[in-house]
Enzyme design. Structure first.
Site, short mmCIF file in Angstrom:
data_model
loop_
_atom_site.label_atom_id
_atom_site.label_comp_id
_atom_site.label_asym_id
_atom_site.label_seq_id
_atom_site.Cartn_x
_atom_site.Cartn_y
_atom_site.Cartn_z
N ASP A 33 0.59 -0.92 -0.05
CA ASP A 33 -0.20 0.25 -0.06
C ASP A 33 0.64 1.40 -0.46
OD1 ASP A 33 -3.26 0.06 0.84
OD2 ASP A 33 -1.83 2.09 0.52
N GLY A 72 -5.87 1.39 -4.74
CA GLY A 72 -6.55 2.65 -6.01
C GLY A 72 -6.84 3.26 -5.40
N SER A 74 -10.31 4.86 -4.60
CA SER A 74 -11.71 4.38 -3.98
C SER A 74 -13.50 4.88 -4.08
CB SER A 74 -11.66 2.88 -2.98
OG SER A 74 -11.66 3.68 -2.04
N TYR A 135 -14.50 8.66 -11.13
CA TYR A 135 -13.74 6.87 -10.74
C TYR A 135 -14.43 5.55 -10.86
CZ TYR A 135 -14.19 3.15 -7.13
OH TYR A 135 -14.40 1.71 -6.69
N SER A 164 -21.29 -3.55 -3.36
CA SER A 164 -20.83 -3.07 -1.90
C SER A 164 -20.60 -4.18 -1.09
CB SER A 164 -22.18 -2.23 -1.38
OG SER A 164 -22.81 -1.75 -2.13
P1 NAI Z 1 -9.83 1.23 0.14
O1 NAI Z 1 -9.80 3.35 -0.16
O2 NAI Z 1 -10.14 1.52 1.74
O3 NAI Z 1 -8.38 0.84 0.18
C1 NAI Z 1 -8.04 1.68 -0.91
C2 NAI Z 1 -6.03 1.34 -1.09
O4 NAI Z 1 -5.41 1.91 -1.94
C3 NAI Z 1 -5.98 2.54 0.07
O5 NAI Z 1 -5.55 1.74 1.08
C4 NAI Z 1 -5.28 3.07 -0.30
O6 NAI Z 1 -4.21 3.42 0.70
C5 NAI Z 1 -4.22 2.51 -1.39
N1 NAI Z 1 -3.79 3.16 -2.30
C6 NAI Z 1 -4.50 4.30 -3.18
N2 NAI Z 1 -3.83 5.04 -3.92
C7 NAI Z 1 -2.45 4.57 -4.11
C8 NAI Z 1 -1.76 4.58 -4.78
N3 NAI Z 1 -1.26 5.29 -5.81
N4 NAI Z 1 -0.68 3.68 -5.01
C9 NAI Z 1 -0.98 2.18 -3.46
N5 NAI Z 1 -1.71 2.23 -2.61
C10 NAI Z 1 -2.43 3.16 -2.55
O7 NAI Z 1 -10.99 0.58 -0.89
P2 NAI Z 1 -11.91 -0.37 0.02
O8 NAI Z 1 -13.25 -0.23 -0.09
O9 NAI Z 1 -10.30 -1.16 0.42
O10 NAI Z 1 -11.35 -1.18 -2.20
C11 NAI Z 1 -10.37 -2.07 -2.09
C12 NAI Z 1 -10.61 -2.00 -4.20
O11 NAI Z 1 -12.19 -2.32 -4.38
C13 NAI Z 1 -10.16 -0.73 -4.56
O12 NAI Z 1 -9.67 -0.91 -5.80
C14 NAI Z 1 -12.38 -0.23 -4.73
O13 NAI Z 1 -12.00 0.45 -5.67
C15 NAI Z 1 -12.59 -1.42 -4.51
N6 NAI Z 1 -14.03 -1.91 -4.55
C16 NAI Z 1 -14.84 -1.43 -3.91
C17 NAI Z 1 -15.65 -1.81 -3.19
C18 NAI Z 1 -16.07 -1.99 -1.91
O14 NAI Z 1 -17.21 -1.95 -1.23
N7 NAI Z 1 -15.02 -2.24 -1.03
C19 NAI Z 1 -16.30 -1.80 -4.21
C20 NAI Z 1 -16.26 -1.98 -5.40
C21 NAI Z 1 -15.00 -1.59 -5.94
C1 15L Z 2 -17.52 1.09 -4.28
O1 15L Z 2 -16.92 0.87 -5.61
C2 15L Z 2 -16.75 1.98 -3.35
O2 15L Z 2 -15.13 2.11 -3.59
C3 15L Z 2 -16.88 1.10 -1.79
O3 15L Z 2 -16.26 2.31 -1.02
C4 15L Z 2 -18.64 1.36 -1.87
O4 15L Z 2 -18.48 3.06 -2.38
C5 15L Z 2 -19.29 1.36 -3.54
O5 15L Z 2 -18.61 1.53 -4.49
C6 15L Z 2 -20.50 1.29 -3.08
O6 15L Z 2 -21.63 1.57 -4.13
O7 15L Z 2 -21.37 0.56 -2.44
#
Ligand code: NAI
Ligand code: 15L
Length: 265
Positions: A33, A72, A74, A135, A164
């Site tokens: 990360d 990335g 999010s 995004y 989600s």
């Molecule tokens: P999050 O925002 O909690 O975690 C993303 C991590 O990526 C963070 O720890 C951040 O420091 C790291 N990051 C950001 N920019 C960076 C960079 N330039 N270089 C290295 N690391 C970097 O998001 P979450 O919820 O854990 O989601 C994980 C993945 O799943 C993301 O790609 C998100 O788009 C995708 N996602 C998540 C959803 C969810 O419901 N949690 C829904 C749809 C997609």
């Molecule tokens: C995403 O892509 C986001 O990373 C997550 O934080 C939620 O917003 C999710 O979609 C959602 O649509 O619930």
């Protein structure tokens, strides 16, 4: 069992969950990360790395035979951070994977690739994208890149359009889009054990009664989600008002992302 599984985004919500629950898939977990991560436990390696740094990403991927790409931006943000992490970063990751013998990748895409479809529409994975944010556009780029690396080089990717994924749905829209952590772990296990994966697009959702998404194209994976967000519906109705039917949260699949402005820093 994999030799070394790389989890990017390991300091984030899903990354922490994966760190806790995927240890059995590989002899070593490499956790990466840009943000702070808890110190390495046994069988863990910690690598701080900006996905936008091409040389660092080349080193990061070396020696890995599987990648869960959660790293990335999010949420909706200004273009520059999205460009760095979700566009340059994903390109860097795929080039690094190509140089490292093409480890299988799970790419965390998002429902925001299709967010402007309305909540009365039922979608299959072959329908055109309708991103609802910069995004969402960046996730369309990642999906397209994965598809191109498969067609050109045979690089396998599970493109998971996550709805989600949180311990519980947080609002009424998530009663349709929710994926339980247990169902996601089961999907990741299938992705890294099935003999031939290809490059399928998979809706990342539980077996929700209210779902809008049809996963019949990826049934070959043998993944059968078990949870259903409906069990949270009565408590949610008590806890919060349903959104007005004209509000983006009630009209569009991507909910409030559809109403986000274009941010300038
Ligand atoms: P999050 O925002 O909690 O975690 C993303 C991590 O990526 C963070 O720890 C951040 O420091 C790291 N990051 C950001 N920019 C960076 C960079 N330039 N270089 C290295 N690391 C970097 O998001 P979450 O919820 O854990 O989601 C994980 C993945 O799943 C993301 O790609 C998100 O788009 C995708 N996602 C998540 C959803 C969810 O419901 N949690 C829904 C749809 C997609
Ligand atoms: C995403 O892509 C986001 O990373 C997550 O934080 C939620 O917003 C999710 O979609 C959602 O649509 O619930």
């Amino acid at each position: 069992m994999l030799n070394r599984l790389l989890i990017t985004g390991a300091a984030g919500g899903l990354g922490k969950m994966a760190r806790n629950r995927l240890g059995h898939l590989a002899q070593t977990l490499r956790l990466s990360d840009i943000g702070e991560m808890a110190p390495a436990g046994s069988n863990e390696e910690i690598v701080t790395c900006d996905l936008g740094d091409r040389d660092a990403v080349m080193k990061l991927v070396e020696g890995c035979d599987g990648i869960v790409h959660f790293g990335g931006v999010s949420t909706e943000q200004a273009f520059d951070p999205i460009l760095n992490a979700n566009i340059a970063g994903v390109y860097n990751l795929y080039e690094a994977a190509r140089a490292a013998g093409m480890p299988r990748i799970l790419f965390a895409s998002s429902n925001h690739t299709i967010g402007f479809y309305t909540q009365d529409q039922h979608l299959t994975v072959d329908m055109p994208t309708r991103p609802d944010s910069l995004y969402g556009v960046s996730k369309c780029f990642g999906e397209a890149l994965a598809s191109m690396y498969f067609d050109k080089f045979g690089q396998e990717t599970a493109i998971v359009r996550i709805g989600s994924c949180f311990p519980e749905p947080k609002d009424h829209r998530m009663l349709a889009t929710w994926m339980s952590e247990d169902d996601f772990v089961a999907l990741i296990e299938r992705v890294f054990t099935i003999p031939r994966l290809g490059c399928p697009v998979i809706w990342g959702k539980s077996a929700n009664d209210r779902s809008w998404w049809d996963n019949s194209a990826s049934e070959f994976l043998g993944w059968r989600p078990k949870d259903n967000a409906e069990i949270f519906a009565p408590a949610m109705d008590e806890r919060m008002e349903r959104p007005d039917r004209n509000a983006p949260e009630a009209r569009f699949q991507g909910g409030k992302f559809c109403a986000e402005p274009i941010y300038k820093d």
